[in-house]
Design an enzyme around this catalytic site. Structure first.
Site, PDB file in Angstrom:
ATOM      1  N   ASP A 160      24.899   2.563  -0.472  1.00 24.34           N
ATOM      2  CA  ASP A 160      25.333   3.410  -1.579  1.00 24.34           C
ATOM      3  C   ASP A 160      25.164   2.619  -2.885  1.00 24.34           C
ATOM      4  OD1 ASP A 160      26.954   6.129  -2.049  1.00 24.34           O
ATOM      5  OD2 ASP A 160      27.900   4.607  -3.297  1.00 24.34           O
ATOM      6  N   TRP A 161      26.157   2.615  -3.791  1.00 30.70           N
ATOM      7  CA  TRP A 161      26.028   1.854  -5.044  1.00 30.70           C
ATOM      8  C   TRP A 161      25.875   0.357  -4.788  1.00 30.70           C
ATOM      9  CZ3 TRP A 161      24.893   1.426  -9.945  1.00 30.70           C
ATOM     10  CH2 TRP A 161      24.863   2.573 -10.750  1.00 30.70           C
ATOM     11  N   TRP A 199      27.387  16.802  -7.678  1.00 30.61           N
ATOM     12  CA  TRP A 199      28.392  15.765  -7.429  1.00 30.61           C
ATOM     13  C   TRP A 199      28.830  15.123  -8.748  1.00 30.61           C
ATOM     14  CZ3 TRP A 199      32.151  13.152  -5.568  1.00 30.61           C
ATOM     15  CH2 TRP A 199      32.255  11.767  -5.675  1.00 30.61           C
ATOM     16  N   ASP A 221      22.625  11.928   6.878  1.00 30.03           N
ATOM     17  CA  ASP A 221      23.104  11.730   5.513  1.00 30.03           C
ATOM     18  C   ASP A 221      22.393  12.697   4.573  1.00 30.03           C
ATOM     19  OD1 ASP A 221      23.964  10.886   3.052  1.00 30.03           O
ATOM     20  OD2 ASP A 221      23.336   8.799   3.286  1.00 30.03           O
ATOM     21  N   HIS A 273      26.700   9.605   5.730  1.00 37.01           N
ATOM     22  CA  HIS A 273      26.498   8.726   4.575  1.00 37.01           C
ATOM     23  C   HIS A 273      27.214   7.388   4.741  1.00 37.01           C
ATOM     24  CE1 HIS A 273      25.725   7.476   0.505  1.00 37.01           C
ATOM     25  NE2 HIS A 273      27.016   7.374   0.264  1.00 37.01           N
TER      26      HIS A 273
END
Length: 290
Positions: free
Chosen positions: A116-117, A155, A241, A271
């Site tokens: 992710d980030w 989102w 995901d 995810h």
């Protein structure tokens, strides 16, 4: 600058998480990291809106295999201090702080694990500190250079309208397995008030949505460096995901990085694949690192 510090009692008796806290004092902030085991270091970079708790299933098998596992909490997340002004949080700031924390730990021969980030942050750290890095493990992430999907914009709009981010709802909605209520509560533990969520609320808003957005150029520079990367890389993406769909999202890395082998498919995970299949991912990593 106002700073929220989550009370320590919020972290007592969290399921599956008995790791001692470690702290670095930096620019008036107390920043937390997990530091378990001995041996070659594995540094795990979390994403949004998670914290070191996300890696709890992976830490025991990795330490049992002879590795030191370090999981930093970014400012605004986990047991780290949380400035309450959303605009304080930037991509450059996250990278600069985690770089200083890892410099203080003097880690070398690192296996950097990103998701992710954690991808934009951890991969930038890796290419800017390549002398400290032995290999990369890339899980469900991307580098954001200005082109985003309609799903992401939805989102982003949700996050902008809901700064009191429903962390547990986000976690539960991005896993393939049913997350027990006490585990959902553990993910929510760092964020007991709306002001404690400023960092989590800001992350969707600092994703570059145009070519000239802040951060887009820096992420393109990371891609350029990865195109010349000559150390081992494991790319493992889950097959469920919707944010980083299999196999296309992982192929962005296997086609870019010369040393990336065939993408590993993590079945039955969404995810937050560390939550759905943490032990399986650790097994893949142990084989890869050996």
């Amino acid at each position: 600058m106002e700073i929220f510090r989550t009370p320590d009692e919020r972290f007592e008796s969290l399921p599956g998480y008995s790791f001692e806290p470690h702290y670095t004092e930096l620019d008036g902030l107390r920043l937390h990291h997990v530091d378990e085991g001995e041996g070659e270091p594995v540094v795990c970079f979390h994403g949004e809106p998670t914290w070191a708790y996300l890696y709890r299933k992976m830490i025991p098998p990795l330490t049992a295999a002879g590795h030191r596992v370090i999981c930093p909490d970014y400012a605004g997340f986990g047991r780290s201090d949380k400035p309450t002004e959303q605009g304080w949080y930037t991509y450059d700031g996250h990278v600069e702080r985690v770089t200083k924390v890892l410099e203080g730990l003097d880690v070398r021969g690192v296996t950097a694990v990103v998701q992710d980030w954690g991808g934009p942050i951890g991969l930038r750290w890796a290419v800017e500190n390549a002398d400290r890095v032995a290999r990369l493990v890339i899980l469900n992430t991307g580098l954001f250079t200005g082109r985003v999907s309609k799903g992401f914009m939805a989102w982003r709009d949700f996050a902008e309208r809901n700064p009191d981010l429903p962390v547990g709802f986000v976690i539960s909605g991005a896993t393939a397995t049913d997350v027990p209520p006490d585990v959902v509560a553990a993910y929510e533990a760092p964020f007991p008030t709306p002001e404690s969520k400023a960092g989590a609320a800001q992350f969707p808003l600092i994703v570059p949505i145009s070519d000239d957005s802040p951060g887009a150029g820096e992420m393109r520079a990371v891609m350029d460096e990865l195109a010349r990367w000559d150390k081992p890389v494991l790319v493992a993406f889950s097959d469920g995901d919707p944010v980083f769909p299999f196999p296309r999202a992982g192929e962005a890395f296997t086609s870019l990085i010369p040393t990336a082998g065939e993408q590993v498919r993590i079945e039955g995970a969404s995810h937050f694949l560390q939550e759905d299949a943490g032990e399986r991912i650790a097994d893949e990593m142990i084989r890869f690192m050996s």
